[in-house]
Design a protein around this motif. Sequence first.
Motif, PDB file in Angstrom:
ATOM      1  N   ALA A 204       0.837  -1.204   0.000  1.00  0.00           N
ATOM      2  CA  ALA A 204       0.000   0.000   0.000  1.00  0.00           C
ATOM      3  C   ALA A 204       0.870   1.251   0.000  1.00  0.00           C
ATOM      4  CB  ALA A 204      -0.915  -0.003   1.215  1.00  0.00           C
ATOM      5  N   LEU A 205       0.373   2.303  -0.602  1.00  0.00           N
ATOM      6  CA  LEU A 205       1.106   3.565  -0.617  1.00  0.00           C
ATOM      7  C   LEU A 205       1.081   4.198   0.771  1.00  0.00           C
ATOM      8  CD1 LEU A 205      -0.179   5.042  -4.000  1.00  0.00           C
ATOM      9  CD2 LEU A 205       2.033   3.974  -3.546  1.00  0.00           C
ATOM     10  N   PRO A 206       2.212   4.744   1.236  1.00  0.00           N
ATOM     11  CA  PRO A 206       2.308   5.297   2.601  1.00  0.00           C
ATOM     12  C   PRO A 206       1.834   6.753   2.670  1.00  0.00           C
ATOM     13  CG  PRO A 206       4.466   5.327   1.570  1.00  0.00           C
ATOM     14  CD  PRO A 206       3.527   4.702   0.565  1.00  0.00           C
ATOM     15  N   TRP A 207       0.527   6.959   2.621  1.00  0.00           N
ATOM     16  CA  TRP A 207      -0.022   8.313   2.563  1.00  0.00           C
ATOM     17  C   TRP A 207       0.355   9.160   3.771  1.00  0.00           C
ATOM     18  CZ3 TRP A 207      -2.076  10.046  -1.852  1.00  0.00           C
ATOM     19  CH2 TRP A 207      -2.467   9.091  -2.803  1.00  0.00           C
ATOM     20  N   SER A 208       0.672   8.538   4.893  1.00  0.00           N
ATOM     21  CA  SER A 208       1.048   9.304   6.086  1.00  0.00           C
ATOM     22  C   SER A 208       2.364  10.053   5.890  1.00  0.00           C
ATOM     23  CB  SER A 208       1.159   8.379   7.300  1.00  0.00           C
ATOM     24  OG  SER A 208       2.160   7.390   7.091  1.00  0.00           O
ATOM     25  N   GLU A 209       3.127   9.705   4.858  1.00  0.00           N
ATOM     26  CA  GLU A 209       4.401  10.370   4.590  1.00  0.00           C
ATOM     27  C   GLU A 209       4.244  11.617   3.719  1.00  0.00           C
ATOM     28  OE1 GLU A 209       6.914   7.508   2.739  1.00  0.00           O
ATOM     29  OE2 GLU A 209       6.947   6.139   4.465  1.00  0.00           O
ATOM     30  N   ALA A 210       3.023  11.928   3.310  1.00  0.00           N
ATOM     31  CA  ALA A 210       2.806  12.994   2.330  1.00  0.00           C
ATOM     32  C   ALA A 210       3.389  14.331   2.771  1.00  0.00           C
ATOM     33  CB  ALA A 210       1.315  13.136   2.038  1.00  0.00           C
ATOM     34  N   ALA A 211       3.134  14.741   3.999  1.00  0.00           N
ATOM     35  CA  ALA A 211       3.579  16.066   4.452  1.00  0.00           C
ATOM     36  C   ALA A 211       5.096  16.199   4.371  1.00  0.00           C
ATOM     37  CB  ALA A 211       3.091  16.324   5.873  1.00  0.00           C
ATOM     38  N   ALA A 212       5.822  15.162   4.769  1.00  0.00           N
ATOM     39  CA  ALA A 212       7.283  15.217   4.737  1.00  0.00           C
ATOM     40  C   ALA A 212       7.801  15.280   3.303  1.00  0.00           C
ATOM     41  CB  ALA A 212       7.864  14.002   5.459  1.00  0.00           C
ATOM     42  N   ILE A 213       7.162  14.545   2.403  1.00  0.00           N
ATOM     43  CA  ILE A 213       7.576  14.566   0.994  1.00  0.00           C
ATOM     44  C   ILE A 213       7.344  15.946   0.401  1.00  0.00           C
ATOM     45  CG2 ILE A 213       7.013  13.667  -1.302  1.00  0.00           C
ATOM     46  CD1 ILE A 213       6.459  10.955   0.110  1.00  0.00           C
ATOM     47  N   TRP A 214       6.191  16.530   0.674  1.00  0.00           N
ATOM     48  CA  TRP A 214       5.902  17.865   0.150  1.00  0.00           C
ATOM     49  C   TRP A 214       6.853  18.907   0.723  1.00  0.00           C
ATOM     50  CZ3 TRP A 214       0.051  16.809   1.058  1.00  0.00           C
ATOM     51  CH2 TRP A 214      -0.478  16.161  -0.068  1.00  0.00           C
ATOM     52  N   GLN A 215       7.194  18.773   1.987  1.00  0.00           N
ATOM     53  CA  GLN A 215       8.138  19.706   2.602  1.00  0.00           C
ATOM     54  C   GLN A 215       9.466  19.667   1.852  1.00  0.00           C
ATOM     55  OE1 GLN A 215       7.334  21.654   5.158  1.00  0.00           O
ATOM     56  NE2 GLN A 215       9.310  22.489   5.825  1.00  0.00           N
ATOM     57  N   ALA A 216       9.936  18.466   1.539  1.00  0.00           N
ATOM     58  CA  ALA A 216      11.207  18.325   0.831  1.00  0.00           C
ATOM     59  C   ALA A 216      11.112  18.790  -0.615  1.00  0.00           C
ATOM     60  CB  ALA A 216      11.670  16.872   0.882  1.00  0.00           C
ATOM     61  N   ASP A 217       9.896  18.784  -1.165  1.00  0.00           N
ATOM     62  CA  ASP A 217       9.701  19.127  -2.573  1.00  0.00           C
ATOM     63  C   ASP A 217       9.280  20.581  -2.773  1.00  0.00           C
ATOM     64  OD1 ASP A 217       9.954  18.362  -5.189  1.00  0.00           O
ATOM     65  OD2 ASP A 217       8.018  17.346  -5.326  1.00  0.00           O
ATOM     66  N   GLY A 218       9.275  21.362  -1.692  1.00  0.00           N
ATOM     67  CA  GLY A 218       9.036  22.794  -1.835  1.00  0.00           C
ATOM     68  C   GLY A 218       7.600  23.242  -1.730  1.00  0.00           C
ATOM     69  N   PHE A 219       6.698  22.361  -1.286  1.00  0.00           N
ATOM     70  CA  PHE A 219       5.314  22.775  -1.089  1.00  0.00           C
ATOM     71  C   PHE A 219       5.146  23.420   0.287  1.00  0.00           C
ATOM     72  CE2 PHE A 219       4.858  19.745  -4.491  1.00  0.00           C
ATOM     73  CZ  PHE A 219       3.811  20.237  -5.249  1.00  0.00           C
ATOM     74  N   ASN A 220       4.021  24.108   0.457  1.00  0.00           N
ATOM     75  CA  ASN A 220       3.642  24.696   1.748  1.00  0.00           C
ATOM     76  C   ASN A 220       4.679  25.679   2.276  1.00  0.00           C
ATOM     77  OD1 ASN A 220       1.362  23.105   1.553  1.00  0.00           O
ATOM     78  ND2 ASN A 220       2.182  21.471   2.847  1.00  0.00           N
ATOM     79  N   GLY A 221       5.282  26.420   1.345  1.00  0.00           N
ATOM     80  CA  GLY A 221       6.205  27.482   1.732  1.00  0.00           C
ATOM     81  C   GLY A 221       7.623  27.039   2.008  1.00  0.00           C
ATOM     82  N   ALA A 222       7.897  25.740   1.864  1.00  0.00           N
ATOM     83  CA  ALA A 222       9.245  25.243   2.133  1.00  0.00           C
ATOM     84  C   ALA A 222      10.139  25.442   0.913  1.00  0.00           C
ATOM     85  CB  ALA A 222       9.203  23.761   2.493  1.00  0.00           C
ATOM     86  N   ALA A 223      11.432  25.546   1.153  1.00  0.00           N
ATOM     87  CA  ALA A 223      12.399  25.593   0.060  1.00  0.00           C
ATOM     88  C   ALA A 223      12.691  24.164  -0.380  1.00  0.00           C
ATOM     89  CB  ALA A 223      13.687  26.268   0.512  1.00  0.00           C
ATOM     90  N   PRO A 224      12.705  23.889  -1.695  1.00  0.00           N
ATOM     91  CA  PRO A 224      12.999  22.527  -2.151  1.00  0.00           C
ATOM     92  C   PRO A 224      14.333  22.037  -1.617  1.00  0.00           C
ATOM     93  CG  PRO A 224      12.229  23.897  -3.966  1.00  0.00           C
ATOM     94  CD  PRO A 224      12.466  24.815  -2.806  1.00  0.00           C
ATOM     95  N   ALA A 225      14.365  20.773  -1.202  1.00  0.00           N
ATOM     96  CA  ALA A 225      15.602  20.203  -0.663  1.00  0.00           C
ATOM     97  C   ALA A 225      16.624  19.998  -1.773  1.00  0.00           C
ATOM     98  CB  ALA A 225      15.285  18.878   0.011  1.00  0.00           C
TER      99      ALA A 225
END
Length: 243
Positions: free
Chosen positions: A222-243
Motif C-alpha cells: 500500500a502507498l504510505p499516505w502518512s508520509e505525504a507532508a514530509a515529501i511535500w516539505q522536501a519538494d518545496g510545497f507549503n512554503g518550504a524551500a525545495p531540498a
Amino acid sequence: MTTQLPWLSGDSAFPAPETALDYPDGLLAAGGDTSPARLQAAYRAGIFPWSSAGEPLLWWSPDPRCVISPAAFVPSRSLQKVRRQHAWHVTCNAAFDEVIAACAAPRAYADETWITAEIRAGYCQLHALGWAQSIEVWYDNTLIGGLYGVTVGQMFCGESMFSVRRDASKLAFWALMSLMRAWHVQWVDCQLENDHLISLGATIMSRRDYLAYLATQPHAPALPWSEAAAIWQADGFNGAAPA
C-alpha cells in the motif's frame, strides 16, 4: 443490430473488460451498486462507474486509456510561479467529503454532474476503509481546490478535481505527482483523455497494456499516505524551500 448491455444485480460479476462496446467507447455494463466491495472489484478489473442523474449506474472500461507517468510530469513555469507567489497549503485526506462534494457541484460548462448522491456515498465509504484518497488545497482555512481518487496497490486512479481559485486544482495535481514520483509509481490512471489532462502530460495506453499493468498491482504494498507532508516539505510545497 441492437446490443444487449449486461445488467448487474446482487453479487453478479462484471463482464470481461474486453467485451466493452466500441461505441460508446468502453461502455461495459449497467446496474449494480456503489458498495465498497463492488467498487473495489471494479477498480481491480480496470472498470469505473460514470453516469448522470436519472440514468442507471453505468460501468466503463475504455480503449485506449488515459494515463500519466509521474516521472515525466513537469510543472509549467506559470504553475511554479503560482506556488511561489501564493500562500496556499496542501494536505492529504484532511477533507475527503468536502472535496468530493465540491467536485459534484455544478460547473459553468455543464448543467449536471456524474457524481450523484449514490456515487458520493460509495466513495466516502471507500475513503473510510482507506481505499480512496483526497488532496486538498487551502488558502487560510478555506478549501479552494483538490482532487480525489482510488488506489489499487501502488496505482492511483484519479476520479475528479475541482478549483474555485484559478490553478488550485493544478497545484493539487502537482502535489499528487510529487507523491507518486517519490513512491516510484509508474502510472497514474486518468481514465478518459481530455485537453486539460494532455496539457499536464497525460498520454494514452491500450486497454490490453493497461490491464496487464493493473494485474501486477493488487498485491503490491500500500502507498504510505502518512508520509505525504514530509515529501511535500522536501519538494518545496507549503512554503518550504525545495531540498
